[in-house]
Design a protein around this motif. Structure first.
Motif, PDB file in Angstrom:
ATOM      1  N   GLU A 120       1.561 -17.760  -6.304  1.00 26.08           N
ATOM      2  CA  GLU A 120       2.363 -18.854  -6.851  1.00 26.08           C
ATOM      3  C   GLU A 120       2.207 -20.143  -6.050  1.00 26.08           C
ATOM      4  O   GLU A 120       2.449 -21.222  -6.568  1.00 26.08           O
ATOM      5  CB  GLU A 120       3.840 -18.446  -6.926  1.00 26.08           C
ATOM      6  N   ARG A 137      -1.310 -22.026 -16.704  1.00 26.72           N
ATOM      7  CA  ARG A 137      -0.870 -20.814 -16.015  1.00 26.72           C
ATOM      8  C   ARG A 137      -0.604 -19.728 -17.048  1.00 26.72           C
ATOM      9  O   ARG A 137       0.044 -19.959 -18.060  1.00 26.72           O
ATOM     10  CB  ARG A 137       0.421 -21.062 -15.236  1.00 26.72           C
ATOM     11  N   GLU A 139       0.002 -15.160 -17.338  1.00 32.35           N
ATOM     12  CA  GLU A 139       0.336 -13.964 -16.572  1.00 32.35           C
ATOM     13  C   GLU A 139      -0.713 -12.901 -16.825  1.00 32.35           C
ATOM     14  O   GLU A 139      -1.031 -12.607 -17.981  1.00 32.35           O
ATOM     15  CB  GLU A 139       1.722 -13.447 -16.966  1.00 32.35           C
ATOM     16  N   ARG A 144       0.914 -10.876 -12.150  1.00 34.41           N
ATOM     17  CA  ARG A 144       0.721 -12.044 -11.281  1.00 34.41           C
ATOM     18  C   ARG A 144       0.132 -13.201 -12.074  1.00 34.41           C
ATOM     19  O   ARG A 144      -0.448 -13.021 -13.145  1.00 34.41           O
ATOM     20  CB  ARG A 144      -0.179 -11.698 -10.100  1.00 34.41           C
ATOM     21  N   ALA A 145       0.246 -14.391 -11.495  1.00 33.85           N
ATOM     22  CA  ALA A 145      -0.230 -15.597 -12.166  1.00 33.85           C
ATOM     23  C   ALA A 145      -1.750 -15.629 -12.226  1.00 33.85           C
ATOM     24  O   ALA A 145      -2.445 -15.193 -11.304  1.00 33.85           O
ATOM     25  CB  ALA A 145       0.280 -16.827 -11.429  1.00 33.85           C
TER      26      ALA A 145
END
Length: 200
Positions: A120, A137, A139, A144-145
């Motif tokens: 992040e 962005r 997922e 997680r990004a």
């Protein structure tokens, strides 16, 4: 293959090409016959070309990982939000009399959003750029990004006044295309691709 002119450091330094090897992540030149390039294995190679006000051609080759794209961790006098390497390279072109709308530009193969899992803190750094939008962005499968680095740089390019009609990017993922491309994240620590350009 270009002569080695850069010691790449995942930063934002853009320098005029010379015969010496210097530290930085971008080169530019107005000299015909001087081939310049950057080596990448997941980061984005950026190539730029356009005329200066006096008619001379100008070209640049830039190396953009997430740090270079965001300007994160750069302690130069030009560091700060919105000062990533594409912005720096375009600013150099403008300082020499070029118009961003005249640039022909391309991003080469790199790790794309499908595989570019980041922390992040990376997203937070990217959000500081004026061109950021939340669609960059996503997922990933692990929760997680993931960052769309190609898309982030393209958003910067358009924000800088580069035009889509002059774009020639190749959106191949280095992680996906093991048949064609090297990827550091895939465990290939020595192989690299070149993104290079030359005034003929």
């Amino acid at each position: 293959m270009p002569a080695r002119r850069l010691n790449q450091v995942h930063g934002c330094g853009v320098v005029e090409a010379s015969d010496a090897v210097v530290e930085g992540d971008g080169l530019w030149t107005t000299r015909p016959g001087v081939r310049i390039g950057v080596r990448v294995a997941d980061c984005v190679p950026i190539l730029l070309a356009g005329p200066l006000a006096d008619g001379r051609p100008w070209v640049a080759a830039l190396h953009a990982g997430w740090r270079g794209a965001t300007g994160h961790g750069d302690d130069s006098p030009f560091a700060g939000p919105g000062r990533g390497i594409l912005r720096r390279g375009t600013a150099r072109y403008r300082s020499l009399g070029g118009r961003p709308a005249d640039l022909v530009w391309a991003f080469g193969p790199a790790i794309l959003a499908c595989h570019f899992e980041v922390g992040e803190e990376v997203i937070a750094a990217a959000r500081q750029d004026p061109a950021w939008h939340e669609a960059l962005r996503s997922e990933g499968p692990s929760g997680r990004a993931h960052l769309d680095l190609h898309g982030f740089l393209r958003a910067q390019a358009l924000d800088l006044g580069l035009t889509p009609v002059h774009e020639g990017s190749v959106a191949l993922c280095t992680m996906c295309r093991s048949d064609l491309l090297y990827s550091y994240r895939r465990g290939e620590t020595t192989g690299r691709q070149w993104g290079w350009i030359e005034i003929g």
